[in-house]
Design a protein around this motif. Structure first.
Motif, mmCIF file in Angstrom:
data_model
loop_
_atom_site.group_PDB
_atom_site.id
_atom_site.type_symbol
_atom_site.label_atom_id
_atom_site.label_comp_id
_atom_site.label_asym_id
_atom_site.label_seq_id
_atom_site.Cartn_x
_atom_site.Cartn_y
_atom_site.Cartn_z
ATOM 1 N N MET A 175 3.993 17.857 52.284
ATOM 2 C CA MET A 175 3.114 17.053 51.455
ATOM 3 C C MET A 175 3.603 15.613 51.460
ATOM 4 O O MET A 175 4.762 15.334 51.774
ATOM 5 N N ASP A 200 2.799 12.079 48.817
ATOM 6 C CA ASP A 200 2.036 11.599 47.666
ATOM 7 C C ASP A 200 2.702 10.346 47.123
ATOM 8 O O ASP A 200 3.808 9.975 47.541
ATOM 9 N N THR A 228 2.656 9.957 41.100
ATOM 10 C CA THR A 228 1.975 11.248 41.004
ATOM 11 C C THR A 228 2.972 12.392 40.912
ATOM 12 O O THR A 228 2.745 13.382 40.221
ATOM 13 N N VAL A 229 4.104 12.252 41.590
ATOM 14 C CA VAL A 229 5.116 13.316 41.621
ATOM 15 C C VAL A 229 6.039 13.238 40.415
ATOM 16 O O VAL A 229 6.312 14.251 39.764
ATOM 17 N N PHE A 287 11.026 17.539 39.246
ATOM 18 C CA PHE A 287 9.686 16.977 39.434
ATOM 19 C C PHE A 287 9.148 17.372 40.817
ATOM 20 O O PHE A 287 7.997 17.790 40.961
ATOM 21 N N VAL A 288 9.991 17.202 41.830
ATOM 22 C CA VAL A 288 9.560 17.490 43.203
ATOM 23 C C VAL A 288 9.395 18.992 43.405
ATOM 24 O O VAL A 288 8.436 19.456 44.040
ATOM 25 N N ASN A 313 8.515 21.248 41.344
ATOM 26 C CA ASN A 313 7.255 21.720 40.762
ATOM 27 C C ASN A 313 6.072 21.437 41.681
ATOM 28 O O ASN A 313 5.161 22.265 41.824
ATOM 29 N N GLU A 314 6.076 20.250 42.299
ATOM 30 C CA GLU A 314 4.990 19.909 43.226
ATOM 31 C C GLU A 314 5.002 20.826 44.444
ATOM 32 O O GLU A 314 3.952 21.277 44.908
ATOM 33 N N GLU A 335 3.952 24.531 43.663
ATOM 34 C CA GLU A 335 2.506 24.702 43.473
ATOM 35 C C GLU A 335 1.810 25.041 44.790
ATOM 36 O O GLU A 335 0.838 25.799 44.810
ATOM 37 N N ARG A 336 2.329 24.520 45.877
ATOM 38 C CA ARG A 336 1.697 24.742 47.184
ATOM 39 C C ARG A 336 1.986 26.131 47.754
ATOM 40 O O ARG A 336 1.377 26.531 48.735
#
Length: 217
Positions: free
Chosen positions: A74, A76, A80-81, A118-119, A121-122, A125-126
């Protein structure tokens, strides 16, 4: 309706507010133009230096078939992250302190888990679908990855970004290329091997610079 047709008290009220309305419009227009000017100036500087600290890219580092394969998971914007200006400032400041010989973000011990989370979690999600399959009792393959933050400096011709790297945790425990190189899809991937070697050494000494993530596929 013309101003002259308004009742006297309403006309005076509107007239009294007119300077403030004009001043507000001037300030708004000035702020808009200044913002556009600053945005263009910042973009020009980033492009000239090839430094894009407002972005974070997550890459998967794969050792397979004798090759190092780097694949993007990803990319971004930083806000956003990380979702918090203090977190963004800490990551950006750490990225700017990275050097060619020290590409891993020098993050204060007290901040490491929070910034990495933080990262994580992003990224998690994927891969949520695999977790649901596991919970449903369906067959899945589980892979344990380590996540860490870098900002590599690999020459003027390459773009410099904040990067979150994923690599199988077992490769950090026993790095498969402590001396030589695997086959490379691109010549500049030799710099990534140097980064991963440093990560393996750091993992042995300060594992809190990393978070682990179990991916189910």
């Amino acid at each position: 309706m013309l101003f002259s047709e308004l009742p006297a008290d309403l006309f005076n009220e509107v007239l009294g507010k007119l300077p403030a309305l004009i001043a507000g419009a001037i300030v708004s227009a000035g702020s808009f133009l200044l913002g556009r000017w600053w945005g263009r100036l910042k973009a020009g500087r980033e492009w000239k230096k090839k430094e894009f600290f407002g972005r974070v890219i997550v890459s998967l580092n794969i050792f397979a078939d004798g090759f190092l394969k780097i694949r993007t998971v990803m990319e971004d914007s930083l806000d956003t992250v990380f979702l918090n200006q203090i977190a963004i400032n800490k990551v950006t400041d750490a990225a700017k302190r990275c050097t060619a010989d020290a590409p891993i973000l020098p993050i204060a011990k007290a901040d490491r888990w929070f910034l990495l989370n933080f990262v994580l979690n992003e990224v998690a999600e994927r891969f949520a679908q695999g977790q649901v399959k596991q919970d449903a009792g369906l067959p899945v393959t589980k892979i344990k990855y380590a996540l860490f933050l870098t900002c590599e400096i690999v020459g003027e011709e390459r773009i410099r970004k904040i990067r979150a790297m994923l690599i199988q945790e077992q490769h950090l425990r026993e790095f498969p290329y402590p001396d030589g190189l695997p086959q490379l899809e691109n010549s500049w991937h030799a710099d990534r091997i140097k980064t991963l070697r440093q990560a393996a050494a750091l993992y042995a000494k300060e594992p809190d610079n990393f978070l682990t993530l179990e991916v189910c596929v």
